[in-house]
Enzyme design. Structure first.
Site, PDB file in Angstrom:
ATOM      1  N   HIS A 121      -8.544 -17.874 -10.808  1.00 39.45           N
ATOM      2  CA  HIS A 121      -9.692 -17.961 -11.707  1.00 39.45           C
ATOM      3  C   HIS A 121      -9.709 -16.743 -12.624  1.00 39.45           C
ATOM      4  O   HIS A 121      -9.335 -15.640 -12.226  1.00 39.45           O
ATOM      5  CB  HIS A 121     -10.987 -18.047 -10.905  1.00 39.45           C
ATOM      6  N   GLU A 131      -9.107 -23.669 -17.986  1.00 41.34           N
ATOM      7  CA  GLU A 131     -10.376 -22.996 -18.253  1.00 41.34           C
ATOM      8  C   GLU A 131     -10.186 -21.942 -19.335  1.00 41.34           C
ATOM      9  O   GLU A 131      -9.836 -20.790 -19.027  1.00 41.34           O
ATOM     10  CB  GLU A 131     -10.904 -22.339 -16.976  1.00 41.34           C
TER      11      GLU A 131
END
Length: 242
Positions: A96, A166
Site C-alpha cells: 500500500h 491505487e
C-alpha cells in the site's frame, strides 16, 4: 466474481471492529440476493485478528493490512505469517502507498512477502500506483511496470494474486482519474499477465464515484478506505457493483 475490500487503516478499536462485524454479517445475509456475486472483505488493524479466529464460519473475507517476510525471529513489532495462517486469514494487503511512503517499504521487501504466501491459501493483494508527478510526466506505465516486475520477481503462478491499482494522488481526497485512464491501466495489467488476474481500483471510491468506475471493463472490484468504515454504507456501496 467481484470484490469489495475495506481497508480500515488505523481506525476502530477491537470492540468497535467486533460490533462492526456483527452488523456486517447481518447486512450481508439480509442483502444476499443482491450480493451473490461479490466477495466482501475487511482488513482491520492487527489487534482485531482474534476476531478471525472467532468467526470461522463468516460470510465475509477477513484480511490483514501487512505481514513480515520472515516467519519468526527478533523482529519487534512485526507480524508472522504463522499468525495469519492460524487465524484463517483470507488475504493480506501488500505494498500500500502508505506503507511505501511512511515506512519506506520497497518493492524488494514486498516481493519477499509475496513469495512467502505462495504455498498458502492466503491471497496477496498487491497495491501499485503512481504519484501525481509521475502521472503529469507521462510515467504512469513505467512506474507500474517497475513495481510489478520487482514485486512479482520469481513469482511463476499468478492464480492466487489480486492487483489493486491505487494512484497515490487520488487516495483520500475525493479525486478519481478519468475512466479512460483506469481502463488503460486495467488493460495494461491484463496484457502483461492474464485477463484472468483480478484487478481492483482504489482511491476515493464512494457512492458518488462508483457509477463512473463501473464503466471500466475488466475491473474486478474495489479497495476502499473511508467508505468501508460504516457497515451499512459499505454494503450499500457493494450493491452498486454489477
Amino acid at each position: 466474481m467481484k470484490y469489495l475490500i475495506g481497508n480500515f487503516k488505523m481506525n476502530k478499536t477491537f470492540l468497535e471492529v467486533e460490533s462492526y462485524i456483527e452488523a456486517l454479517s447481518f447486512l450481508i445475509e439480509e442483502n444476499k440476493e443482491n450480493l451473490n456475486n461479490i466477495n466482501i472483505g475487511i482488513a482491520p488493524s492487527f489487534d482485531s485478528v482474534y476476531l478471525s479466529y472467532n468467526n470461522s464460519e463468516r460470510n465475509f473475507l477477513f484480511g490483514l493490512q501487512n505481514i513480515f517476510h520472515e516467519i519468526n525471529g527478533a523482529y519487534t513489532g512485526e507480524v508472522s505469517l504463522n499468525v495469519a495462517k492460524e487465524a484463517n486469514i483470507d488475504f493480506i494487503l501488500l505494498g500500500h502507498s502508505e506503507r511505501r511512503k511512511l515506512f519506506n517499504e520497497t518493492d524488494e521487501e514486498i516481493n519477499k512477502k509475496i513469495l512467502k504466501l505462495k504455498d498458502t491459501n492466503i491471497k496477496p493483494i498487491l497495491c501499485i500506483g503512481e504519484s501525481i508527478d509521475d502521472f503529469n510526466n507521462n510515467k504512469t506505465f513505467d512506474v507500474l511496470n517497475k513495481q510489478l516486475d520487482k514485486a512479482l520477481e520469481n513469482v511463476n503462478e499468478f492464480g492466487n494474486i489480486i492487483i489493486s491499482y491505487e494512484p497515490v494522488y487520488c487516495i483520500g481526497n475525493g479525486i478519481i482519474p478519468k475512466v479512460e485512464h483506469v481502463q488503460s491501466v486495467v488493460n495494461f495489467i491484463h496484457e502483461k499477465f492474464s485477463s484472468n488476474i483480478p484487478v481492483l481500483y482504489g482511491g476515493s471510491v464512494c457512492s458518488n464515484s462508483i457509477e463512473d468506475l463501473e464503466k471500466v471493463k475488466g475491473l474486478s472490484g474495489y479497495l476502499v478506505g473511508k467508505a468501508s468504515l460504516n457497515a451499512y454504507e459499505f454494503i450499500e456501496l457493494a450493491k452498486e457493483i454489477k
